[in-house]
Write a protein that holds these residues in place. Sequence first.
Motif, short mmCIF file in Angstrom:
data_model
loop_
_atom_site.label_atom_id
_atom_site.label_comp_id
_atom_site.label_asym_id
_atom_site.label_seq_id
_atom_site.Cartn_x
_atom_site.Cartn_y
_atom_site.Cartn_z
N LYS A 1 0.85 -1.20 0.00
CA LYS A 1 0.00 0.00 0.00
C LYS A 1 0.87 1.24 0.00
O LYS A 1 2.05 1.19 0.37
CB LYS A 1 -0.98 0.02 1.17
CG LYS A 1 -0.34 0.20 2.53
CD LYS A 1 -1.39 0.21 3.62
CE LYS A 1 -0.72 0.23 4.99
NZ LYS A 1 -1.66 0.27 6.08
N VAL A 2 0.28 2.35 -0.43
CA VAL A 2 0.96 3.64 -0.42
C VAL A 2 0.01 4.65 0.20
O VAL A 2 -1.14 4.79 -0.23
CB VAL A 2 1.34 4.10 -1.85
CG1 VAL A 2 2.00 5.47 -1.82
CG2 VAL A 2 2.25 3.09 -2.53
N GLU A 3 0.48 5.35 1.23
CA GLU A 3 -0.30 6.41 1.86
C GLU A 3 0.25 7.75 1.41
O GLU A 3 1.46 7.97 1.46
CB GLU A 3 -0.22 6.30 3.39
CG GLU A 3 -0.87 5.06 3.95
CD GLU A 3 -0.72 4.94 5.46
OE1 GLU A 3 0.05 5.72 6.07
OE2 GLU A 3 -1.35 4.04 6.03
N GLU A 4 -0.64 8.63 0.98
CA GLU A 4 -0.24 9.96 0.54
C GLU A 4 -0.74 11.00 1.54
O GLU A 4 -1.85 10.87 2.05
CB GLU A 4 -0.83 10.28 -0.84
CG GLU A 4 -0.32 9.37 -1.93
CD GLU A 4 -0.91 9.71 -3.28
OE1 GLU A 4 -0.48 10.71 -3.87
OE2 GLU A 4 -1.82 8.98 -3.70
N GLY B 1 0.13 15.83 -0.57
CA GLY B 1 0.72 15.92 -1.90
C GLY B 1 2.23 16.05 -1.90
O GLY B 1 2.86 16.15 -2.95
N LYS B 2 2.85 16.06 -0.72
CA LYS B 2 4.30 16.19 -0.62
C LYS B 2 4.94 15.03 0.13
O LYS B 2 6.15 14.95 0.21
CB LYS B 2 4.67 17.51 0.08
CG LYS B 2 4.30 18.73 -0.71
CD LYS B 2 4.79 19.98 -0.03
CE LYS B 2 4.44 21.18 -0.88
NZ LYS B 2 5.07 22.39 -0.40
N LYS B 3 4.12 14.16 0.70
CA LYS B 3 4.65 13.05 1.49
C LYS B 3 3.96 11.76 1.07
O LYS B 3 2.77 11.75 0.79
CB LYS B 3 4.39 13.26 2.98
CG LYS B 3 5.05 14.47 3.57
CD LYS B 3 4.69 14.60 5.04
CE LYS B 3 5.27 15.86 5.64
NZ LYS B 3 4.91 16.00 7.05
N ILE B 4 4.74 10.67 1.04
CA ILE B 4 4.17 9.35 0.83
C ILE B 4 4.84 8.36 1.78
O ILE B 4 5.97 8.59 2.22
CB ILE B 4 4.32 8.84 -0.62
CG1 ILE B 4 5.79 8.73 -1.03
CG2 ILE B 4 3.54 9.69 -1.59
CD1 ILE B 4 6.00 8.02 -2.35
N THR B 5 4.13 7.31 2.09
CA THR B 5 4.70 6.19 2.82
C THR B 5 4.42 4.94 2.02
O THR B 5 3.27 4.63 1.72
CB THR B 5 4.11 6.07 4.23
OG1 THR B 5 4.31 7.30 4.93
CG2 THR B 5 4.78 4.95 5.01
#
Length: 128
Positions: A78-81, A84-88
């Motif tokens: 999974k990808v958490e946003e 608009g400037k950070k992702i995990t």
Amino acid sequence: MKKVSLFLFIFMLGVCAKSYSQTTPPADFFADKWEVTIMGTPTGNSVMIAELARKDGKLTGTLKDPTGTNPQALPITKVEEAEGKKITIYFNTEQAGEIGLALEKVDDDHLKGMLMSMLESTAVRVKK
């Protein structure tokens, strides 16, 4: 006087052309290919290629070993946003289970962050 006017006109034209010719980042900033480096792992610095794509409004993708030592691509679970400037980016490992790689935008082609809040990480956009 004509020579000065002509020189100023050409100079201003060059300045305008330069300002319009700058490349702009893609509309979907994170959906791209990134070279991720994780510093300080027990085996030294680790490099992976993250290929992120947007499907059905969500980021998804794989992590690949650029050296070819491990030819099997590691799926991103999974990808958490955020903002608009950070992702995990979350992915599963045999040793630790699901772990998260948090990255934040530095500029149009660079990200920095931490793996599991312990190991410093950077990412550079892979130019096509």
